[in-house]
Enzyme design. Structure first.
Site, PDB file in Angstrom:
ATOM      1  N   SER A  38       1.379   7.051   4.172  1.00 23.97           N
ATOM      2  CA  SER A  38       0.849   5.903   4.914  1.00 23.97           C
ATOM      3  C   SER A  38       0.706   4.646   4.056  1.00 23.97           C
ATOM      4  CB  SER A  38      -0.527   6.310   5.470  1.00 23.97           C
ATOM      5  OG  SER A  38      -0.759   5.650   6.679  1.00 23.97           O
ATOM      6  N   ASN A  41       5.023  -0.037   3.446  1.00 29.53           N
ATOM      7  CA  ASN A  41       6.336  -0.363   2.842  1.00 29.53           C
ATOM      8  C   ASN A  41       6.714  -1.827   3.071  1.00 29.53           C
ATOM      9  OD1 ASN A  41       6.380   0.927   5.291  1.00 29.53           O
ATOM     10  ND2 ASN A  41       7.928   2.431   4.677  1.00 29.53           N
ATOM     11  N   CYS A  42       6.211  -2.396   4.169  1.00 28.56           N
ATOM     12  CA  CYS A  42       6.544  -3.803   4.452  1.00 28.56           C
ATOM     13  C   CYS A  42       5.902  -4.754   3.432  1.00 28.56           C
ATOM     14  CB  CYS A  42       6.084  -4.177   5.858  1.00 28.56           C
ATOM     15  SG  CYS A  42       6.629  -2.971   7.081  1.00 28.56           S
ATOM     16  N   THR A 272      14.303  16.130  20.666  1.00 24.04           N
ATOM     17  CA  THR A 272      15.660  16.344  20.138  1.00 24.04           C
ATOM     18  C   THR A 272      16.363  17.387  21.018  1.00 24.04           C
ATOM     19  OG1 THR A 272      15.027  18.182  18.728  1.00 24.04           O
ATOM     20  CG2 THR A 272      14.803  15.976  17.778  1.00 24.04           C
ATOM     21  N   TYR A 278      10.799  17.276  17.814  1.00 25.81           N
ATOM     22  CA  TYR A 278      10.739  15.880  18.260  1.00 25.81           C
ATOM     23  C   TYR A 278      11.102  14.993  17.065  1.00 25.81           C
ATOM     24  CZ  TYR A 278       7.948  18.229  21.789  1.00 25.81           C
ATOM     25  OH  TYR A 278       7.525  19.097  22.753  1.00 25.81           O
ATOM     26  N   ALA A 279      11.478  13.775  17.347  1.00 25.36           N
ATOM     27  CA  ALA A 279      11.788  12.881  16.220  1.00 25.36           C
ATOM     28  C   ALA A 279      11.450  11.441  16.582  1.00 25.36           C
ATOM     29  CB  ALA A 279      13.265  12.990  15.843  1.00 25.36           C
ATOM     30  N   ASP A 282      12.682   5.397  11.989  1.00 19.41           N
ATOM     31  CA  ASP A 282      13.981   4.882  11.513  1.00 19.41           C
ATOM     32  C   ASP A 282      15.101   5.910  11.617  1.00 19.41           C
ATOM     33  OD1 ASP A 282      12.514   2.699  10.805  1.00 19.41           O
ATOM     34  OD2 ASP A 282      12.905   2.810   8.654  1.00 19.41           O
ATOM     35  N   TYR A 425      -3.907 -24.393  24.962  1.00 14.90           N
ATOM     36  CA  TYR A 425      -3.506 -25.658  24.363  1.00 14.90           C
ATOM     37  C   TYR A 425      -4.688 -26.501  23.891  1.00 14.90           C
ATOM     38  CZ  TYR A 425      -2.655 -30.622  24.149  1.00 14.90           C
ATOM     39  OH  TYR A 425      -2.672 -31.930  23.744  1.00 14.90           O
ATOM     40  N   LYS A 433       3.011 -28.778  26.837  1.00 16.18           N
ATOM     41  CA  LYS A 433       4.218 -28.048  27.249  1.00 16.18           C
ATOM     42  C   LYS A 433       4.701 -27.284  26.021  1.00 16.18           C
ATOM     43  CE  LYS A 433       6.143 -31.760  29.169  1.00 16.18           C
ATOM     44  NZ  LYS A 433       7.217 -32.655  29.583  1.00 16.18           N
TER      45      LYS A 433
HETATM   46  C1  LIG Z   1      10.724  -2.973   1.561  1.00 12.46           C
HETATM   47  C2  LIG Z   1      10.581  -2.771   3.020  1.00 12.46           C
HETATM   48  C3  LIG Z   1      10.070  -3.793   3.812  1.00 12.46           C
HETATM   49  C4  LIG Z   1       9.953  -3.622   5.175  1.00 12.46           C
HETATM   50  N1  LIG Z   1       9.448  -4.631   5.920  1.00 12.46           N
HETATM   51  C5  LIG Z   1       9.318  -4.481   7.251  1.00 12.46           C
HETATM   52  C6  LIG Z   1       8.749  -5.480   8.042  1.00 12.46           C
HETATM   53  O1  LIG Z   1       8.359  -6.530   7.536  1.00 12.46           O
HETATM   54  N2  LIG Z   1       8.674  -5.287   9.380  1.00 12.46           N
HETATM   55  C7  LIG Z   1       9.083  -4.126   9.963  1.00 12.46           C
HETATM   56  O2  LIG Z   1       8.991  -3.996  11.178  1.00 12.46           O
HETATM   57  N3  LIG Z   1       9.625  -3.155   9.234  1.00 12.46           N
HETATM   58  C8  LIG Z   1       9.738  -3.287   7.898  1.00 12.46           C
HETATM   59  N4  LIG Z   1      10.252  -2.274   7.158  1.00 12.46           N
HETATM   60  C9  LIG Z   1      10.711  -1.064   7.843  1.00 12.46           C
HETATM   61  C10 LIG Z   1       9.561  -0.135   8.138  1.00 12.46           C
HETATM   62  O3  LIG Z   1       8.851   0.103   6.976  1.00 12.46           O
HETATM   63  C11 LIG Z   1      10.116   1.149   8.718  1.00 12.46           C
HETATM   64  O4  LIG Z   1      10.759   0.831   9.912  1.00 12.46           O
HETATM   65  C12 LIG Z   1       9.073   2.188   8.999  1.00 12.46           C
HETATM   66  O5  LIG Z   1       8.364   2.496   7.849  1.00 12.46           O
HETATM   67  C13 LIG Z   1       9.770   3.454   9.524  1.00 12.46           C
HETATM   68  O6  LIG Z   1       8.870   4.482   9.634  1.00 12.46           O
HETATM   69  P1  LIG Z   1       9.356   5.985   9.539  1.00 12.46           P
HETATM   70  O7  LIG Z   1       8.150   6.827   9.717  1.00 12.46           O
HETATM   71  O8  LIG Z   1      10.484   6.224  10.424  1.00 12.46           O
HETATM   72  O9  LIG Z   1       9.928   6.126   8.078  1.00 12.46           O
HETATM   73  P2  LIG Z   1       9.243   5.871   6.691  1.00 12.46           P
HETATM   74  O10 LIG Z   1       8.108   4.952   6.830  1.00 12.46           O
HETATM   75  O11 LIG Z   1      10.329   5.498   5.758  1.00 12.46           O
HETATM   76  O12 LIG Z   1       8.673   7.267   6.276  1.00 12.46           O
HETATM   77  C14 LIG Z   1       9.507   8.368   6.100  1.00 12.46           C
HETATM   78  C15 LIG Z   1       8.920   9.265   5.020  1.00 12.46           C
HETATM   79  O13 LIG Z   1       9.497  10.526   5.166  1.00 12.46           O
HETATM   80  C16 LIG Z   1       9.611  11.114   3.892  1.00 12.46           C
HETATM   81  N5  LIG Z   1      10.621  12.177   3.939  1.00 12.46           N
HETATM   82  C17 LIG Z   1      11.926  12.067   4.263  1.00 12.46           C
HETATM   83  N6  LIG Z   1      12.536  13.267   4.215  1.00 12.46           N
HETATM   84  C18 LIG Z   1      11.588  14.150   3.857  1.00 12.46           C
HETATM   85  C19 LIG Z   1      11.609  15.550   3.650  1.00 12.46           C
HETATM   86  N7  LIG Z   1      12.706  16.268   3.796  1.00 12.46           N
HETATM   87  N8  LIG Z   1      10.457  16.140   3.285  1.00 12.46           N
HETATM   88  C20 LIG Z   1       9.313  15.454   3.140  1.00 12.46           C
HETATM   89  N9  LIG Z   1       9.242  14.150   3.314  1.00 12.46           N
HETATM   90  C21 LIG Z   1      10.365  13.494   3.685  1.00 12.46           C
HETATM   91  C22 LIG Z   1      10.052   9.961   3.021  1.00 12.46           C
HETATM   92  O14 LIG Z   1       9.712  10.203   1.675  1.00 12.46           O
HETATM   93  C23 LIG Z   1       9.292   8.794   3.629  1.00 12.46           C
HETATM   94  O15 LIG Z   1       8.134   8.488   2.883  1.00 12.46           O
HETATM   95  C24 LIG Z   1      10.359  -2.398   5.780  1.00 12.46           C
HETATM   96  C25 LIG Z   1      10.870  -1.378   4.996  1.00 12.46           C
HETATM   97  C26 LIG Z   1      10.962  -1.556   3.630  1.00 12.46           C
HETATM   98  C27 LIG Z   1      11.508  -0.440   2.798  1.00 12.46           C
END
Ligand SMILES: Cc1cc2nc3c(=O)[nH]c(=O)nc-3n(C[C@H](O)[C@H](O)[C@H](O)COP(=O)(O)OP(=O)(O)OC[C@H]3O[C@@H](n4cnc5c(N)ncnc54)[C@H](O)[C@@H]3O)c2cc1C
Length: 825
Positions: A38, A41-42, A272, A278-279, A282, A425, A433
């Site tokens: 948690s 990352n952004c 899925t 489920y998934a 990203d 406004y 406007k």
């Molecule tokens: C530098 C950066 C900046 C960003 N800025 C923005 C922003 O400004 N606005 C925005 O909307 N989005 C932004 N994003 C994108 C956003 O962070 C992602 O869309 C979001 O975090 C996706 O969530 P997620 O849960 O799908 O994946 P993630 O948040 O990437 O989490 C997936 C996690 O799963 C773990 N994992 C993967 N495979 C396994 C496994 N086999 N076993 C155990 N763990 C595993 C990984 O280690 C990872 O930590 C940014 C991303 C980055 C990298």
């Protein structure tokens, strides 16, 4: 029930906490292969740039917090190696102990995210090459930056690439961005990206467009990037940011369905192809809300939303559909904000979906309230009012407008419904406007055919079509700062008085600075029986697309570049500094923020006129074009531009009033020659073309304006117009047809004198009149036929030679103003 989640960040953590809030009894285990869950990352790029100072602020939730508050068994540094759906089992590797163990599940949620795409370029595994996805990547990059490096290359100009570039520049690192496409930021279209390209030039940042890296070579502790163009850049740090790809390896190996995009295939309920798996996030392929096509949308909002929805579905509480994604996104690109929602033109074109576009340029709030900054808002919609997408760029208020439009799309509003959005406004926040309301008005006008527009991208092709003529209806001052080539000029305020100079057979391509006055001119023209179209987004938008989009090779010329711009922090600091140096000169301070072009230029002129030579004006403006405009204005008027700088969406220029003589300043010597060719006498027309060709040879721009009898020189010898009335026919019969039929003004003697003159000219190797005319046109001279005299004399365009232009006196006078001399022959 035992629920297992793979991935402990956006989608995974959202689902985990919702699962717990909805049910206290289930066992929830969350596997995360990284050290943290948690995390934000952004926010990672901003810690590298030290805008986010505290690293710990990025850690939104901890393992202990998850345990104490949510009773979730979080296992960080535990990587799931295999899913065995038939046995509802997982193979997990404890990375701390280096041990592999099994875990069973009743329900499994995948939220493994997406990994940086690393292309197989030779040398790509160099120690200086990084990508940014998690805390550990960030720590490595920041460690390098903290060591005092000087130069970085960022490959890829998407959202993450630009964010990293900006943050590296914040740390005083010179950055070169390499992008394969012809623009940065794929979610927006070219004309919006072009504004970012221009903005980047203000920073210590190179931008190489339409170029890629073909090889990396380590040289000592640095790495050389060799581009496809042959350019070589040596850097301490290279960031790969060319995009991400879904983490689908586990899913593939488990035999689950993968979609056409490579994302995990799920249905509307995020299930899925296996009923207990489920998934979200990203890693999945979703349907685009506009065209229902499969897409990957790696953004945080969808991941969080899906995480919440899927929790309820897993628990069987309620099955809520995930309706699809719009891909609403936003970026801080240096001082600009760029945002988009829905589909862009590139995607619509690729899918052959017809669409309309409206662009408005407004301020983020009332222009009379301090701090107003310009904002461009573009909407893409269908003839039946469906909103396909929107894009915006500006300094403030961009997020609000895109969020409204994204809400409107999700609420199935039509484009004209945007007029009904009742906004909050007061002058510091908005105008009565809102730009969103205005774009609704424009779109409805377009659908109702109450305005017809043409786009920046049409300008080139339309300029070649003789049925169209560009009509610049801006003020003289604006036009002086640049215009569309071969346009005629009539200030909007004088348009009604000049209608008689216009031609009803031509379609006038009207343009003003931002599109608003163009619309007024359009309405005047069409209501008076003329054909017209207005330039969408105005000259300003078109001009951005015509500038050099790249920013190459700047570092070699660093010193030179910085000589041009003197840095200062704010107006008062600059004034104090100047007062100290020149305590005998007067300095006035003017605020032109919120004014659109030509407002800041007019204010400059008005105030410069009020001060004495040697005194200075410090003017602050928010129109981004002002930075270039003030340089051009100073150059044209002979005043001295001392410094110009932009900061937080405001441009600060300092000008010293100067009365330098034109001859002392070659750049201000007028470079045009104009002449009115009134006479149809051979000797006089000959003399005009001799002078005109001479002026062309001296590098001048020449415009010959043919009116009344002069028009005879332009007539084709063998053309007769069958549609003429009796008087026009008589006129046509009485007047000479073309250069070979003109007579001398003196000693013509029934044609004998003319024959003798032509004989002598030939003998003495003097070119004939039609040869001189041909040379003149070939060398880029401009011949304009006066439409008003043509009308009186019953001469149609078909009767005149090709490659000439048709215009009224306003156009000629516009050229005459730039002319060093103007002849009447
Ligand atoms: C530098 C950066 C900046 C960003 N800025 C923005 C922003 O400004 N606005 C925005 O909307 N989005 C932004 N994003 C994108 C956003 O962070 C992602 O869309 C979001 O975090 C996706 O969530 P997620 O849960 O799908 O994946 P993630 O948040 O990437 O989490 C997936 C996690 O799963 C773990 N994992 C993967 N495979 C396994 C496994 N086999 N076993 C155990 N763990 C595993 C990984 O280690 C990872 O930590 C940014 C991303 C980055 C990298």
């Amino acid at each position: 029930m035992k629920i297992i989640i793979i991935g402990g960040v956006a989608g995974g953590a959202s689902a985990a906490t919702r699962l717990r809030r909805q049910n206290e009894n289930n066992e929830i285990i969350m596997f995360e292969r990284g050290e943290y869950i948690s995390f934000a990352n952004c926010g990672l790029p901003y810690h590298i740039g030290e805008t986010i100072k505290e690293r710990d602020n990025l850690l939104v939730q901890t393992v202990k917090g998850m345990k104490d508050r949510f009773n979730i068994d979080v296992r960080t540094k535990n990587e799931v190696l295999k899913i065995i759906p038939s046995e509802k089992k997982l193979l997990v590797k404890d990375l701390n102990k280096n041990e592999i163990y099994e875990e069973s599940y009743d329900k499994l949620l995948l939220s493994p995210g997406a990994e940086a795409f690393i292309p197989p370029i030779p040398g790509v595994h160099s120690k200086n090459i990084f990508s940014l996805r998690n805390m550990s990547d960030m720590d490595k990059i920041k460690g390098k930056v903290d060591s005092g490096i000087k130069k970085a290359v960022v490959i890829g100009a998407g959202f993450i690439g630009l964010e990293i570039a900006e943050n590296l520049i914040e740390r005083d690192i010179k950055v070169s961005i390499i992008e394969k496409a012809n623009q940065v930021l794929a979610p927006v279209d070219f004309e919006i990206a072009a504004q970012v390209h221009e903005h980047i030039k203000e920073y210590n940042c190179e931008l190489y467009l339409e170029d890629g890296v073909k090889e990396f070579i380590d040289i000592g502790d640095k790495t050389k990037a060799i581009l496809e163009s042959g350019k070589e850049i040596i850097a301490d740090l290279i960031i790969m940011a060319i995009g991400v790809k879904p983490e689908n390896k586990l899913t593939l190996e488990a035999g689950l369905d993968i979609g056409v995009t490579g994302g995990i295939k799920v249905n509307h309920f995020l299930e899925t192809s296996n009923p207990d798996i489920y998934a979200v996030g990203d890693a999945i392929e979703v349907k685009h809300l506009i065209n229902n096509k499969e897409v990957l949308i790696p953004l945080a909002w969808p991941a969080n939303r899906q995480g919440r929805i899927v929790a309820d579905t897993i628990l069987g509480i309620r099955k809520k559909e995930y309706k699809g994604s719009l891909g609403t996104s936003i970026l801080k690109a240096f001082e600009l904000t760029v945002s988009a929602t829905g589909l862009n033109e590139k995607i619509l074109n690729r899918n052959n979906i017809p669409y309309l576009v409206a662009t408005v340029n407004r301020n983020d709030h009332a222009s009379y309230y301090p701090g107003a900054t310009p904002l461009t808002l573009k909407i893409i919609f269908s003839e039946n009012g469906d909103i396909y997408g929107a894009q915006a760029i500006g300094y403030k208020g961009v997020d609000k407008r895109i969020d409204i439009i994204s809400t409107a799309i999700k609420g199935n509003l039509k484009v004209w419904d945007l007029q009904e959005i009742e906004v909050a406004y007061a002058p510091p926040y908005n105008s009565a406007k809102d730009p969103v309301n205005i774009i609704g008005y424009v779109a409805e006008n377009m659908i109702n055919r109450e305005v017809e527009t043409f786009r920046y991208s049409d300008v080139e092709s339309l300029s070649k079509d003789p049925n169209y003529k560009f009509l610049d209806i801006r003020t003289k001052e604006e036009r002086n700062l640049g215009t569309i080539e071969n346009s005629i000029h009539i200030d909007l305020d004088t348009l009604r008085d000049n209608l008689h100079n216009l031609d009803k057979n031509i379609t006038y391509l009207v343009f003003c600075q931002i599109g608003l006055r163009g619309y007024l001119a359009y309405r005047i023209l069409v209501q008076n029986g003329f054909k017209a179209k207005n330039l969408d987004g105005g000259y300003k938008l078109w001009n951005y697309t015509k500038l050099n989009q790249s920013n190459k090779d700047i570092f070699d010329e660093d010193d030179f570049k910085h000589k041009e711009v003197k840095c200062c922090n704010n107006v008062s600091e600059l004034i104090d500094e100047e007062k100290e140096i020149h305590n005998n000169i007067k300095i006035i301070e003017v605020n032109a923020c919120g004014l659109q072009c030509p407002g800041p230029i007019l204010k400059t002129k008005e105030n410069i006129d009020s001060i004495n030579n040697g005194d200075r004006l410090i003017i602050k403006a928010s129109d981004p074009g002002f930075k270039k405009d003030i340089a051009t204005w100073a150059n044209k008027t002979g005043n001295k531009l001392i410094s110009v700088k932009s900061e937080n969406g405001e441009i600060l220029a300092e000008i010293e009033k100067s009365s330098q003589l034109m001859e002392n300043n070659p750049s201000k010597i007028k470079d045009a020659q104009t002449m009115v060719v009134f006479s149809g006498d051979l000797d006089k027309v000959l003399a005009s073309f001799i002078i005109a060709n001479g002026a062309l040879a001296m590098g001048k721009k020449v415009n010959m304006f043919f009116t009344f009898w002069g028009l005879n020189a332009l007539r084709k010898e063998n053309y007769s117009n069958p549609n003429k009335n009796f008087i026009e026919k008589m006129f046509g019969f009485m007047m000479p047809k073309g250069p070979n039929k003109l007579n001398l003004s003196k000693l013509n003697m029934g044609g004998m004198g003319t024959i003798m003159m032509k004989y002598v000219m030939k003998k003495k190797n003097v070119q004939s009149l039609d040869e001189l005319m041909g040379i003149f046109l070939k060398n880029g001279g401009k011949i304009t036929a006066c439409t008003m005299s043509m009308d009186i004399m019953g001469i149609s365009k078909e009767e005149l030679i090709d490659k000439i232009e048709y215009a009224g006196v306003a156009n000629y006078l516009g050229d005459a103003e730039d002319s060093f001399s103007n002849l009447f022959i």
